[in-house]
Motif scaffolding. Structure first.
Motif, PDB file in Angstrom:
ATOM      1  N   SER A 222       6.117   1.928   6.781  1.00 30.68           N
ATOM      2  CA  SER A 222       4.978   2.755   7.174  1.00 30.68           C
ATOM      3  C   SER A 222       5.401   4.094   7.759  1.00 30.68           C
ATOM      4  O   SER A 222       4.655   5.079   7.662  1.00 30.68           O
ATOM      5  N   THR A 223       6.569   4.147   8.360  1.00 25.85           N
ATOM      6  CA  THR A 223       7.081   5.413   8.881  1.00 25.85           C
ATOM      7  C   THR A 223       7.205   6.456   7.775  1.00 25.85           C
ATOM      8  O   THR A 223       6.986   7.650   8.013  1.00 25.85           O
TER       9      THR A 223
ATOM     10  N   PHE B  25       4.611  -6.252  -0.523  1.00 27.66           N
ATOM     11  CA  PHE B  25       3.166  -6.233  -0.326  1.00 27.66           C
ATOM     12  C   PHE B  25       2.431  -5.835  -1.594  1.00 27.66           C
ATOM     13  O   PHE B  25       2.843  -4.907  -2.304  1.00 27.66           O
ATOM     14  N   ASP B  26       1.335  -6.524  -1.857  1.00 28.40           N
ATOM     15  CA  ASP B  26       0.477  -6.231  -3.004  1.00 28.40           C
ATOM     16  C   ASP B  26      -0.820  -5.596  -2.500  1.00 28.40           C
ATOM     17  O   ASP B  26      -1.586  -6.241  -1.774  1.00 28.40           O
ATOM     18  N   ASP B  27      -1.038  -4.338  -2.872  1.00 27.08           N
ATOM     19  CA  ASP B  27      -2.221  -3.612  -2.405  1.00 27.08           C
ATOM     20  C   ASP B  27      -3.521  -4.290  -2.835  1.00 27.08           C
ATOM     21  O   ASP B  27      -4.520  -4.255  -2.107  1.00 27.08           O
ATOM     22  N   VAL B  28      -3.529  -4.882  -4.027  1.00 30.29           N
ATOM     23  CA  VAL B  28      -4.764  -5.428  -4.594  1.00 30.29           C
ATOM     24  C   VAL B  28      -5.254  -6.634  -3.797  1.00 30.29           C
ATOM     25  O   VAL B  28      -6.432  -6.726  -3.431  1.00 30.29           O
TER      26      VAL B  28
ATOM     27  N   ILE C 270      -2.991   0.032   4.637  1.00 30.20           N
ATOM     28  CA  ILE C 270      -2.107  -0.528   5.666  1.00 30.20           C
ATOM     29  C   ILE C 270      -0.738   0.133   5.617  1.00 30.20           C
ATOM     30  O   ILE C 270      -0.019   0.188   6.619  1.00 30.20           O
ATOM     31  N   ARG C 271      -0.369   0.681   4.472  1.00 31.24           N
ATOM     32  CA  ARG C 271       0.951   1.302   4.327  1.00 31.24           C
ATOM     33  C   ARG C 271       1.082   2.546   5.206  1.00 31.24           C
ATOM     34  O   ARG C 271       2.136   2.774   5.798  1.00 31.24           O
ATOM     35  N   SER C 272       0.044   3.365   5.255  1.00 30.97           N
ATOM     36  CA  SER C 272       0.108   4.618   6.016  1.00 30.97           C
ATOM     37  C   SER C 272      -0.500   4.482   7.400  1.00 30.97           C
ATOM     38  O   SER C 272      -0.951   5.456   7.996  1.00 30.97           O
ATOM     39  N   ASN C 273      -0.468   3.282   7.919  1.00 28.45           N
ATOM     40  CA  ASN C 273      -0.970   2.956   9.247  1.00 28.45           C
ATOM     41  C   ASN C 273       0.198   2.387  10.044  1.00 28.45           C
ATOM     42  O   ASN C 273       0.953   1.572   9.516  1.00 28.45           O
TER      43      ASN C 273
END
Length: 563
Positions: free
Chosen positions: A319-320, A197-200, A281-284
């Protein structure tokens, strides 16, 4: 009479009659041979698909901690239909994501496979290196630095590589994870694709190590803009918040708040938390949903499990880990994340049943590491624990060593619970390395939080607990590991933040991981004897009748496999 008559023939007549006899008998032999065709060999039985699932930061006890509210088709299905190895441990230090994914898929340890930590120091130069970093490639699908990644730092083959080799590269292998290292390292050196995944951009991307253009199906999936859609939703608890009995109160001092929040409490307003990019989205918990959405798309587009050869889908659920780091294992957020993940897994298994066929695929589920309780949480409950400030220790130690060596920075860092010496400066100054290590070890042993400080090169002779000695040796890669290993007392970990949690140490909460197999070729049952993270790829190799990876030191777990 015929025999005696034959004996009375002239030599020329004898030869003539023998030649005629051979001509007459030859067709009879050939006919007999044709009448008995060779028995066909038994066909090699393999599943149509292997699915490897690594749940980032999943402690073993999470299989049971929230079990009363797991649905029938998720974790419970794996336990009820599959085989669980209840006492599986990590074989090395430090317990981190990069080494964990590498170990699961190579069956090896950092001493051999080379992924000594998520980030490590190249000891010869003193330069830092990220485990999946590769500046020789370019990103595909993004121009951000997130694309500059490949498996080149991994120094052994993976079980996915071995499957490709065993089928002359006819098997398909796909790796998927939000984290680049969670996709790249499991997929190995020879996959058909690895995506992260690319955050940008909010897209799934890859690098030119694999391809020069994203496949059409990946572009089409990215066009759905799911991260943007998911981040418009507020995170509410799945059940009434007062029913989360396995967790501390919602407004807890042990938890970290999201950006823009005044307290770490539900509901979490992700439209406000999101920010300018899509990193939220990573920490969700929907990050896991999003990952499995993409895994389903890969399954369909790549026709995994539909060909003549066994395919392999490697999925890591990241995400966990992000939720765990921020909130800790005693939070309602962690509990809710696992209840949601359980439902996502149930839906994913149902999808596999429909697309590949129940009983036609093999799945295993494990974790790259566990997690500690929040240190202050332990202290407040009268259990030993605390934080160790490695940064302060580095500063203090450098001050001491400067008086001895004249070097202003004898120690580059204390990271991954290892002391990285400034080898270039030490060599240039012709300083005594053994003296530097001795002073450092003496200093570290006096730290209240430290149980052992061990010279890596002398670990075999160190007066320490044998299991710890073996893990130090397994984790020591001479080119990429520090010179001294620090072992903290139980309940302690390195850091400064008083909220959330971390991992990386030798205690069971970090090293005891789940390991469950289910599906084709797998017995139903459980096992409580010692098994190891290194045993996973060896067992899959036995299931598939292929070679173990090149650096594998694990053993087959025979109880898992159907006779």
């Amino acid at each position: 009479m015929l025999i005696f008559g034959f004996l009375n023939f002239s030599p020329e007549m004898k030869i003539k009659h023998l030649f005629l006899a051979v001509l007459v008998s030859a067709p009879l032999i050939t006919s007999a041979q044709k009448a008995k065709p060779a028995a066909p060999s038994a066909s090699l039985a393999r599943p149509k698909l292997v699915v490897g699932i690594v749940v980032d930061q999943m402690r073993w006890d999470y299989l049971y901690r929230y079990n009363d509210r797991y649905v029938a088709g998720g974790f419970k299905r794996m336990l009820n239909e599959g085989f669980t190895c209840e006492n599986t441990h990590i074989d090395y230090l430090p317990t981190e994501t990069g080494p964990g994914h590498s170990c699961i898929y190579t069956g090896s340890v950092p001493a051999i496979h080379g992924i000594a930590a998520n980030s490590f120091i190249i000891q010869a130069t003193g330069k830092p290196m990220y485990c999946a970093e590769d500046t020789t490639v370019k990103g595909v699908g993004s121009t951000s630095p997130a694309g500059l990644m490949s498996p080149r730092n991994l120094q052994a083959s993976t079980i996915t590589d071995e499957l490709r080799l065993a089928t002359n590269f006819r098997s398909k292998v796909i790796g998927i994870a939000l984290k680049d290292r969670g996709s790249i390292l499991p997929a190995g050196h020879t996959p058909n694709g690895a995506y992260w995944f690319d955050d940008v951009t909010g897209n799934w991307i890859t690098s030119t190590y694999y391809t020069t253009d994203l496949p059409t199906w990946v572009k089409q999936f990215n066009d759905r803009k799911l991260p943007a859609a998911y981040l418009t939703k507020t995170w509410e608890t799945l059940y009434p918040i007062n029913t989360y009995k396995q967790s501390t109160a919602d407004n807890s001092p042990y938890e970290g708040a999201y950006r823009g929040e005044t307290a770490p409490v539900f509901p979490h307003n992700f439209p406000a938390i999101k920010g300018v990019d899509f990193a939220a989205i990573r920490s969700n918990p929907l990050g896991n949903t999003f990952t499995l959405d993409f895994a389903k798309a890969a399954l369909d587009a790549e026709q995994l499990g539909k060909g003549d050869q066994t395919d392999f889908l490697a999925v890591s659920l990241s995400s966990t880990d992000y939720v765990g780091h921020q909130f800790g294992p005693n939070s309602i957020e962690a509990e809710d994340t696992y209840l949601r993940l359980d439902r996502d897994l149930a839906a994913f298994f149902t999808y596999l049943d429909a697309k590949v066929g129940k009983g036609n695929y093999t799945v295993f589920l494990s974790a790259d590491h566990g997690a500690a309780h929040n240190p202050q949480f332990l202290i407040d409950h009268k259990i030993p624990g605390g934080l160790w400030d490695a940064y302060a220790a580095t500063t203090q130690l450098n001050t001491i060593l400067e008086k001895e060596t004249g070097l202003k920075r004898t120690i580059l860092s204390i990271d991954n619970y290892e002391v990285n010496l400034n080898n270039v400066a030490i060599a240039k100054a012709k300083s005594d390395v053994e003296k530097i290590k001795a002073i450092s070890i003496d200093f570290l042993r006096k730290q209240a939080e430290v149980m052992y400080a061990v010279d890596m090169e002398k670990a075999q002779d160190a007066s320490i607990q044998p299991d710890l000695r073996e893990r130090i040796i397994n984790g020591y890669n001479k080119e990429r590991s520090g010179a001294i290993q620090v072992i903290l007392k139980p309940g302690y970990f390195g850091g400064r933040s008083k909220t959330g949690t971390s991992h990386g140490v030798s205690s069971p909460y970090d090293t005891h991981i789940p390991l469950v197999f289910m599906g084709w070729g797998v017995q139903h049952g459980s096992l409580n004897r010692d098994t190891h993270m290194t045993d996973i790829s060896a067992t899959i190799a036995a299931l598939l009748h292929i070679q173990m990876p090149s650096g594998c030191i694990g053993k087959v777990i025979p109880e898992v496999l159907k006779k």
